[in-house]
Design a protein around this motif. Structure first.
Motif, PDB file in Angstrom:
ATOM      1  N   PHE A  76       0.828  -1.210   0.000  1.00 12.20           N
ATOM      2  CA  PHE A  76       0.000   0.000   0.000  1.00 12.20           C
ATOM      3  C   PHE A  76       0.865   1.265   0.000  1.00 12.20           C
ATOM      4  N   ILE A  77       1.897   1.263   0.789  1.00 14.91           N
ATOM      5  CA  ILE A  77       2.804   2.420   0.825  1.00 14.91           C
ATOM      6  C   ILE A  77       3.476   2.606  -0.531  1.00 14.91           C
ATOM      7  N   LEU A  78       3.882   1.494  -1.157  1.00 12.05           N
ATOM      8  CA  LEU A  78       4.477   1.569  -2.494  1.00 12.05           C
ATOM      9  C   LEU A  78       3.479   2.154  -3.501  1.00 12.05           C
ATOM     10  N   ILE A  79       2.222   1.729  -3.403  1.00 19.28           N
ATOM     11  CA  ILE A  79       1.178   2.244  -4.301  1.00 19.28           C
ATOM     12  C   ILE A  79       1.060   3.755  -4.168  1.00 19.28           C
ATOM     13  N   ALA A  80       1.016   4.239  -2.918  1.00 18.50           N
ATOM     14  CA  ALA A  80       0.873   5.676  -2.683  1.00 18.50           C
ATOM     15  C   ALA A  80       2.057   6.444  -3.252  1.00 18.50           C
ATOM     16  N   VAL A  81       3.248   5.912  -3.072  1.00 18.57           N
ATOM     17  CA  VAL A  81       4.459   6.573  -3.587  1.00 18.57           C
ATOM     18  C   VAL A  81       4.427   6.629  -5.110  1.00 18.57           C
ATOM     19  N   VAL A  82       4.038   5.514  -5.735  1.00 21.24           N
ATOM     20  CA  VAL A  82       3.956   5.486  -7.205  1.00 21.24           C
ATOM     21  C   VAL A  82       2.914   6.490  -7.698  1.00 21.24           C
ATOM     22  N   ASP A  83       1.762   6.562  -7.022  1.00 18.70           N
ATOM     23  CA  ASP A  83       0.735   7.533  -7.407  1.00 18.70           C
ATOM     24  C   ASP A  83       1.255   8.964  -7.336  1.00 18.70           C
ATOM     25  N   LEU A  84       2.006   9.273  -6.286  1.00 17.06           N
ATOM     26  CA  LEU A  84       2.569  10.611  -6.135  1.00 17.06           C
ATOM     27  C   LEU A  84       3.595  10.902  -7.226  1.00 17.06           C
ATOM     28  N   ILE A  85       4.393   9.902  -7.555  1.00 13.48           N
ATOM     29  CA  ILE A  85       5.376  10.074  -8.639  1.00 13.48           C
ATOM     30  C   ILE A  85       4.664  10.306  -9.971  1.00 13.48           C
ATOM     31  N   LEU A  86       3.575   9.557 -10.211  1.00 12.78           N
ATOM     32  CA  LEU A  86       2.834   9.693 -11.469  1.00 12.78           C
ATOM     33  C   LEU A  86       2.259  11.095 -11.643  1.00 12.78           C
ATOM     34  N   ILE A  87       1.647  11.636 -10.589  1.00 13.40           N
ATOM     35  CA  ILE A  87       1.050  12.969 -10.722  1.00 13.40           C
ATOM     36  C   ILE A  87       2.140  14.021 -10.897  1.00 13.40           C
TER      37      ILE A  87
END
Length: 496
Positions: A76-87
């Protein structure tokens, strides 16, 4: 049992946050793609493909590693980090290279792929101790319930309080919170820190993504001076005069026929051709400029305006040209879908139905252009009434109007249709324009020679009968637009 409740909660938020993020990406791509209907299938296909690839990765992890709730927390933490990188990448790309539907689609695929990993892991952990039918169904139900709730909560509630960018970050930080809840050490402290940082980010960050997507839409390199955003969509204002709705041109603030930056003589045509109108229906408010023109007709008793987005009222309040519409007691503003409203009110009759129709290639344009809808309009007209709407250069719209109304005319790109023959001559137009008067100030709109000059502006563009309309530029036979074929949006639409 305690772990069961936790896994149900995790499963719920896995579905909820995934669908919530899909809604935000759909909103961004639809805006970038000017609301063409293909943006929905494009985004959905990439999202589902990403989920499928991610689920395959999740399955592989389950078969090769020991998976625990702790593992779910790290994912879940990895998902959030990837989402932040994407935006962050989206902002950089838009700022440096400009809008790209392909790049946004790639981001959707990556976002869905990383989120797709988590559910096989949740299912694996949730059914590890008890592989019963009840346990399996409970895990699935929690996920599906979260997925079903997301469109309601995000689409109908959250987006009325937060803009698109803020909602995206809110989803990212909720993902982080769930991740930390799955971990063992210092859970409460970490959750408090994450929520605190999340609130600060939400409050402190200004809207940038939509601004970048709006850049240069009206004038090269220019950002909109204002953006109104809510759950219904976006309104952009450029140079305090030009209005865009969901990233496409919607109109300008102008009622001056001599300035005429927005083709306002088309509205004055109605005042000249049906001067005795008492009851008027307008579907689509936009800048309010056309409603303002109709309000000057001497015999008007009631103007009913149907608009789906209440933010247009906030916009009109700021512009003196049209703001006094809100003080005109003859005008009723109803916030509803125009098609639904007219279907529910078939007992009401109007002398004029004016439809501020959007571009024919946009999603849901058939709702106003189709033969099915024009049937409802026909029943809502008085015997001498007229319907007037913009085809935005769709010749099929004239052909469709003719399938319902015996008399169809073309004025520039507008359809004028009725059950009675309509005529336009210089003397009657001049006389009717001279009778126009502002309802509140009681001042005439045109004085002396202005009546003649205004008449000249209208008569520059002839009122063509249906027989005079040239369909040859189509290169094919015109077709009737229906609710089922939606040809203006799909078969002959703009596309991505």
């Amino acid at each position: 049992m305690k772990n069961n409740y936790l896994i149900y909660l995790i499963s719920f938020f896995s579905g909820f946050l995934s669908l919530a993020q899909e809604i935000i990406w759909m909103r961004l791509i639809s805006f970038a793609g000017m609301s063409v209907p293909q943006t929905f299938s494009y985004t959905l296909a990439l999202f589902l493909l990403g989920i499928a690839v991610g689920a395959q990765i999740g399955k592989s992890i389950c078969s090769k590693n020991v998976v625990s709730i702790n593992t779910l927390g790290h994912i879940f933490i990895l998902i959030a980090v990837v989402d932040l990188i994407l935006i962050g990448l989206v902002y950089w790309y838009l700022n440096v290279l400009g809008t790209s539907i392909l790049f946004l689609g790639l981001c959707v695929f990556v976002c869905a792929g990383i989120r797709g990993i988590i559910f096989p892991l949740i299912h694996h952990v949730g059914t590890e101790q008890a592989k019963t039918g009840a346990q399996i169904s409970n895990v699935y139900f929690s996920n599906v319930f979260g997925s079903a709730l997301a469109p309601i909560l995000i689409g109908f509630i959250i987006l009325d309080y937060f803009n698109t960018q803020q909602t995206y970050f809110l989803i990212c930080f909720l993902t982080l919170v769930i991740g930390f809840l799955c971990l063992n050490a210092g859970v409460v402290k970490k959750v408090v820190v994450v929520l605190g940082v999340g609130v600060l980010v939400l409050v402190g960050l200004s809207e940038r993504i939509i601004l970048e997507l709006s850049k240069g839409r009206w004038d090269e390199g220019k950002y909109p001076s204002q953006i109104f955003e809510n759950k219904y969509g976006f309104i952009q204002v450029y140079d305090d005069e030009v209005v865009f709705g969901a990233n496409v041109y919607d109109g300008k603030f102008n009622t001056d026929i001599f300035k005429n930056t927005n083709g306002i003589e088309r509205a004055y045509l109605l005042t000249a051709i049906h001067p005795n109108a008492e009851n008027i229906l307008v579907i689509g408010l936009s800048t309010g400029s056309w409603v303002k023109v109709l309000s000057t007709m001497p015999n008007v008793k009631k103007i009913t305006v149907i608009e789906i987005n209440p933010a247009y009222i906030d916009l009109i309040k700021q512009h003196p040209i049209v703001s006094d519409l809100l003080r005109d007691n003859r005008i009723e503003f109803i916030f509803d879908d125009g098609r639904k409203w007219i279907q529910k009110n078939q007992d009401k009759k109007f002398d004029i139905v004016l439809m501020n129709t959007t571009w024919h290639w946009r999603a849901y344009a058939s709702n106003l252009l189709s033969k099915d809808f024009l049937n409802f309009v026909s029943h809502s007209l008085n015997d001498t009434g007229v319907v007037y709407y913009n085809t935005t250069e769709s010749l099929d719209a004239y052909y469709t109007a003719k399938s319902i109304f015996p008399y169809v005319y073309k004025h520039r790109f507008m359809v004028l249709a009725s059950h009675e023959k309509q005529t336009l001559d210089f003397d009657s137009v001049q006389k009717n324009l001279c009778n126009l008067r502002d309802y509140l100030t009681k001042k005439n709109v045109f004085l002396g020679q202005e009546c003649i000059l205004a008449t000249n502006e209208i008569m520059k563009n002839p009122l063509l009968s249906y027989k005079e309309i040239d369909f040859s530029s189509l290169g094919r036979k015109p077709e009737v637009i229906t609710d089922d074929n939606m040809i203006v949006e799909f078969k002959y639409g703009k596309g991505l």
